[in-house]
Scaffold this motif. Sequence first.
Motif, PDB file in Angstrom:
ATOM      1  N   THR A   7       0.838  -1.200   0.000  1.00 44.30           N
ATOM      2  CA  THR A   7       0.000   0.000   0.000  1.00 44.30           C
ATOM      3  C   THR A   7       0.871   1.248   0.000  1.00 44.30           C
ATOM      4  O   THR A   7       0.591   2.213  -0.716  1.00 44.30           O
ATOM      5  CB  THR A   7      -0.951  -0.014   1.207  1.00 44.30           C
ATOM      6  N   ALA A  10       2.192   1.594  -3.470  1.00 40.99           N
ATOM      7  CA  ALA A  10       1.111   1.954  -4.392  1.00 40.99           C
ATOM      8  C   ALA A  10       0.772   3.438  -4.274  1.00 40.99           C
ATOM      9  O   ALA A  10       0.593   4.126  -5.286  1.00 40.99           O
ATOM     10  CB  ALA A  10      -0.120   1.097  -4.117  1.00 40.99           C
ATOM     11  N   THR A  13       3.540   5.434  -5.855  1.00 49.26           N
ATOM     12  CA  THR A  13       3.453   5.284  -7.306  1.00 49.26           C
ATOM     13  C   THR A  13       2.355   6.158  -7.882  1.00 49.26           C
ATOM     14  O   THR A  13       2.552   6.832  -8.902  1.00 49.26           O
ATOM     15  CB  THR A  13       3.219   3.805  -7.685  1.00 49.26           C
ATOM     16  N   ILE A  45       2.136  -5.047  -7.729  1.00 45.78           N
ATOM     17  CA  ILE A  45       1.336  -3.944  -7.189  1.00 45.78           C
ATOM     18  C   ILE A  45       0.621  -3.226  -8.327  1.00 45.78           C
ATOM     19  O   ILE A  45      -0.576  -2.919  -8.240  1.00 45.78           O
ATOM     20  CB  ILE A  45       2.240  -2.978  -6.399  1.00 45.78           C
ATOM     21  N   LEU A  49      -3.438  -2.321  -9.251  1.00 40.77           N
ATOM     22  CA  LEU A  49      -3.924  -0.981  -9.572  1.00 40.77           C
ATOM     23  C   LEU A  49      -4.610  -0.948 -10.933  1.00 40.77           C
ATOM     24  O   LEU A  49      -5.598  -0.238 -11.123  1.00 40.77           O
ATOM     25  CB  LEU A  49      -2.777   0.028  -9.508  1.00 40.77           C
ATOM     26  N   VAL A  79      -6.949   3.719  -3.482  1.00 40.55           N
ATOM     27  CA  VAL A  79      -5.675   3.005  -3.631  1.00 40.55           C
ATOM     28  C   VAL A  79      -5.553   1.914  -2.575  1.00 40.55           C
ATOM     29  O   VAL A  79      -5.174   0.774  -2.877  1.00 40.55           O
ATOM     30  CB  VAL A  79      -4.485   3.984  -3.562  1.00 40.55           C
ATOM     31  N   ILE A  83      -5.302  -2.352  -3.102  1.00 38.15           N
ATOM     32  CA  ILE A  83      -4.210  -3.203  -2.626  1.00 38.15           C
ATOM     33  C   ILE A  83      -4.654  -4.127  -1.498  1.00 38.15           C
ATOM     34  O   ILE A  83      -4.374  -5.329  -1.512  1.00 38.15           O
ATOM     35  CB  ILE A  83      -3.011  -2.345  -2.154  1.00 38.15           C
TER      36      ILE A  83
END
Length: 141
Positions: A7, A10, A13, A45, A49, A79, A83
Amino acid sequence: MKFSKATNYALHTMVYLADIPKGTSIGVDRLAETQKLSPTYLSKILTKLVKSGLIESTPGAKGGYRLARKADNITFLDVIRAIEGQTVLFYCSIDHDDDFSRNEECLIENAMIEAEEKMKESLDRKYIVDIAKLMRSQKNL
């Protein structure tokens, strides 16, 4: 309360992707490099997403990843759910059929669910774009 490292990666990102010029995409190697991760680990990951509809991948030599929708329409909660899934953070460990809790709900679980709902409400008001803007302004200082 603890979320997985996935997480964390993510969210970083997503903020990075929110800051790239519109119409461009970034390859997994570059995304992994920004967080000092292996591209293989980050790919797992990124797959989550993509499946959640938050990012999209473009194939080819100039391909990569980009946001699938506007950053001002993506919350931290979006998000996290992509995840971690929809699971609750706390389950009551008391068997509801014993004398201690017979015919009653677990009061501790109720308190924890209330706290979790407040956290979700807060995370649902935090947008990826807001963090990207803050990061941009800090770079310009």
